[in-house]
Design a protein around this motif. Sequence first.
Motif, short mmCIF file in Angstrom:
data_model
loop_
_atom_site.label_atom_id
_atom_site.label_comp_id
_atom_site.label_asym_id
_atom_site.label_seq_id
_atom_site.Cartn_x
_atom_site.Cartn_y
_atom_site.Cartn_z
N HIS A 1 0.82 -1.21 0.00
CA HIS A 1 0.00 0.00 0.00
C HIS A 1 0.85 1.26 0.00
O HIS A 1 0.39 2.33 -0.35
N ASP A 2 2.08 1.11 0.44
CA ASP A 2 2.94 2.28 0.54
C ASP A 2 3.55 2.53 -0.84
O ASP A 2 4.42 1.81 -1.31
N LEU A 3 3.08 3.59 -1.48
CA LEU A 3 3.46 3.80 -2.88
C LEU A 3 4.92 4.20 -3.03
O LEU A 3 5.51 3.97 -4.08
N SER A 4 5.51 4.78 -2.00
CA SER A 4 6.93 5.09 -2.15
C SER A 4 7.75 3.80 -2.05
O SER A 4 8.78 3.66 -2.72
N GLN B 1 7.35 2.09 -5.46
CA GLN B 1 8.19 2.74 -6.46
C GLN B 1 9.65 2.34 -6.29
O GLN B 1 10.36 2.09 -7.26
N HIS B 2 10.05 2.26 -5.03
CA HIS B 2 11.44 1.92 -4.78
C HIS B 2 11.80 0.52 -5.24
O HIS B 2 12.90 0.27 -5.71
N MET B 3 10.85 -0.42 -5.10
CA MET B 3 11.14 -1.82 -5.35
C MET B 3 10.89 -2.28 -6.79
O MET B 3 11.43 -3.29 -7.21
N SER B 4 10.02 -1.58 -7.51
CA SER B 4 9.47 -2.17 -8.72
C SER B 4 10.14 -1.70 -10.01
O SER B 4 10.55 -0.55 -10.12
N TYR C 1 4.75 6.93 -12.18
CA TYR C 1 4.74 7.96 -11.15
C TYR C 1 4.86 9.36 -11.76
O TYR C 1 4.38 10.33 -11.21
N ILE D 1 -0.81 9.99 -1.14
CA ILE D 1 0.37 9.55 -0.39
C ILE D 1 0.61 10.52 0.76
O ILE D 1 0.75 11.72 0.54
N PRO D 2 0.64 10.02 2.01
CA PRO D 2 0.90 10.95 3.10
C PRO D 2 2.33 11.50 3.03
O PRO D 2 3.23 10.81 2.57
N GLN D 3 2.50 12.71 3.44
CA GLN D 3 3.80 13.37 3.31
C GLN D 3 4.26 13.93 4.64
O GLN D 3 3.45 14.42 5.41
N VAL E 1 -3.77 3.83 0.35
CA VAL E 1 -3.66 5.22 0.80
C VAL E 1 -4.95 6.02 0.69
O VAL E 1 -5.19 6.90 1.50
N ALA F 1 4.87 9.59 8.13
CA ALA F 1 4.13 10.60 7.38
C ALA F 1 2.72 10.72 7.92
O ALA F 1 2.17 11.82 8.02
N GLU G 1 1.01 14.04 9.55
CA GLU G 1 -0.23 14.62 9.04
C GLU G 1 -1.35 14.66 10.07
O GLU G 1 -2.24 15.49 9.97
N LEU H 1 10.27 9.61 -2.26
CA LEU H 1 9.90 9.39 -3.66
C LEU H 1 11.02 9.79 -4.61
O LEU H 1 11.07 9.35 -5.74
N PRO I 1 15.45 4.43 -7.48
CA PRO I 1 14.81 3.14 -7.25
C PRO I 1 15.78 1.98 -7.25
O PRO I 1 16.84 2.05 -7.86
#
Lengths: 323, 328
Positions: A212-215, A218-221, A242, A257-259, B189, B218, B222, B263, B267
């Motif tokens: 669920h964590d999109l960062s 992104q990092h893994m894929s 992205y 995405i929470p920041q 999310v 995060a 928030e 982000l 990667p």
Amino acid sequence: MALLTVEDLKMYYPVRGGVFRRTRAVCKAVDGVGFSLEPGETLGLVGESGCGKSTVAKSVVRLLKPTSGRIVFEGNDITRSGPAELRGFRREMQMVFQDPAESLNPRHTIGQILEEPFVIQKIGTRGERSEWAAELLRRVGLPVDALGRYPFEFSGGQRQRIGIARALALKPRLIVCDEPVSALDVSVQAQVLNLLLELQQQDRLAYLFIAHDLSVVQHMSDRVAVMYLGKIVEIATATELYRNPRHAYTKALLESIPQVDLSRKRERKLLKGDVPSPINPPAGCAFGHRMRHPKWQESVAMDLRLQEVSPGHWVQPCPCCTT
Amino acid sequence: MNEPLLEIRDLRVGFQTDHGLLVAVDDVDLTLERGKMLGLVGESGCGKSVTARAIMRLLEQPSGQVLGGEVRLEGRDLLPLPLEAMRKVRGKEIAMIFQEPMTALNPVHRVGRQIVENLLLHEDLTPAAALKRAVELMEWVGIPAPDQRIHDYPHQLSGGMRQRVMIAMALSCNPKILIADEPTTALDVTVQAQILDLIKRLQNETGMAVILITHDLAVVAETCDELAVMYAGRLVERGPVESIFQSPLHPYTKGLMDCLPKLDHPPKTMLPIIPGMVPSLRDMPRGCRFAARCPNAHDDSVLSERQPWRECSGGHGVEACACFASTL
Ligand SMILES: Nc1ncnc2c1ncn2[C@@H]1O[C@H](COP(=O)(O)OP(=O)(O)OP(=O)(O)O)[C@@H](O)[C@H]1O
Ligand SMILES: Nc1ncnc2c1ncn2[C@@H]1O[C@H](COP(=O)(O)OP(=O)(O)OP(=O)(O)O)[C@@H](O)[C@H]1O
Ligand SMILES: [Mg+2]
Ligand SMILES: [Mg+2]
């Protein structure tokens, strides 16, 4: 040759419905999903809770028997394989589960849990097996004295590492990771992600990586597929997806995405509309239907199979959600 | 009336195991004000869930024991309460959402029945009214087709839907305090944003206070007002969220902030980590528990001596280990 090919996968569950619980309905958990995975590649899979990610994962490793479609692993069609045939493939493909409480037998010690794959495959002597179990624990960063203890004696994150250690036992070529790091704090998460990346580089492991964590995704894929209500709505390389999302649901995900940004306690844009149900899903584009998009009606009669909009970037061609 | 809603002092919790007594939570102090949200973070296994379960008096029996301390709800210590009185506190005054919904939901009962039973226990409702309310609650937390879903067994729901069922149950009796143990970990999310919004809304409407256990910094940034950071059973830092994010004091807190995947990180490359492992519960140093992994640790004396707590300005406090105390 692709390591794994999934074609038009459908998984329908029967459900009871109605006040008298007699009317039978079907839950179209996965409704026509296709993708492929190369050796050493990571495909990220993201999407709304309940959209069918875990069902795809369990179908791929054949913990479920799909309603229809085809699953081809190393050139073998395993869609209808029986338990005996599957046992052979289990060495090559493993799964790490979302909820470790669901997958670790509470009455077995960690040692027994980690030795079990070797026992099932009948490899090693008793001494070798316990040595391997200790080595697996070390690889995931847990103390060896954990071997004699039981799952309930560990925290959620520690249990997840035990699940990963077990998946690594038989040196598979594919690991289906269903939210492998959701239960981990950021420092352990970073360790586990680094571990998964290292294993991939060493052994050309492929991952189907759900998170669920999109960062993290992104990092893994290498590539990422976005699911909505049982279907893939967009698939592209991670960088492209992205940077240049095309489907409205993908955009909504990225915006949520929470920041860590203290300059603004963000007034979030929340997704509106009723969360759709895979029991009686709407016709046409499900997200457009949810958003009550004026052009949704047009999508009903359309062929919504993915179209390639730029090399390697595929998206559902509906008039309401795709730009 | 100025007393805090919930005040935890010197809480110590241990487990009796084959290897003797393991102390999982060691002298933890926490304060929760009315209407506020307190974030609780820390390395996996540091004792966040055990702290929560100790507050609820739901430790694993018979091995889990509170060894000392106080848990005061509006001034009244909950720890010595008879079980019957404690049962009334649970659900009605303090409700909890558990980390792994599968362990908290009964696998052999339909989810609707579980929500209904919980309602009947705390509210004066007829079974028919409770059933109606259960459907409303499920709809309220965003479960589609709730009148069909109440007949499902937990394993028929997706991970995220199970978690929403748990949330519906916890919020059903309007508790004063909600302890949410990683309530959105299993959610995507967009749903996470909705659930946090739901909790916030309820907070505004009823003045409910929340302890949010999470590892998502995060989310803390928030949503939370205050933040407490635990390490290996001890509280190492506590204070207003802005203050901790802007100037983390403890080396562990600093390390945590560095580990976040960003982000813009290239990667498929190695992420920064905090090297090493948490010491085993069986073999905890008396002093600073982070020393073995600490980038500033210069000598071993901090291991043997209990390091003092230091209150800095603006309600920001830290376990002031000798390795950095001079910089405070
Ligand atoms: N055994 C089952 N019987 C009936 N319905 C099921 C069963 N397992 C899953 N479902 C339904 O299938 C749909 C997809 O579930 P799945 O667990 O695959 O979702 P998911 O994308 O993994 O969600 P999450 O992110 O919340 O884990 C859901 O509507 C769920 O309720
Ligand atoms: N029933 C038990 N018996 C023995 N030890 C236990 C028991 N329950 C928890 N522990 C130990 O207590 C410590 C704290 O566990 P806890 O579940 O509170 O961690 P946590 O901070 O919630 O971690 P996570 O982020 O992984 O959920 C862990 O080291 C764990 O092994
Ligand atoms: Mg899932
Ligand atoms: Mg926990």
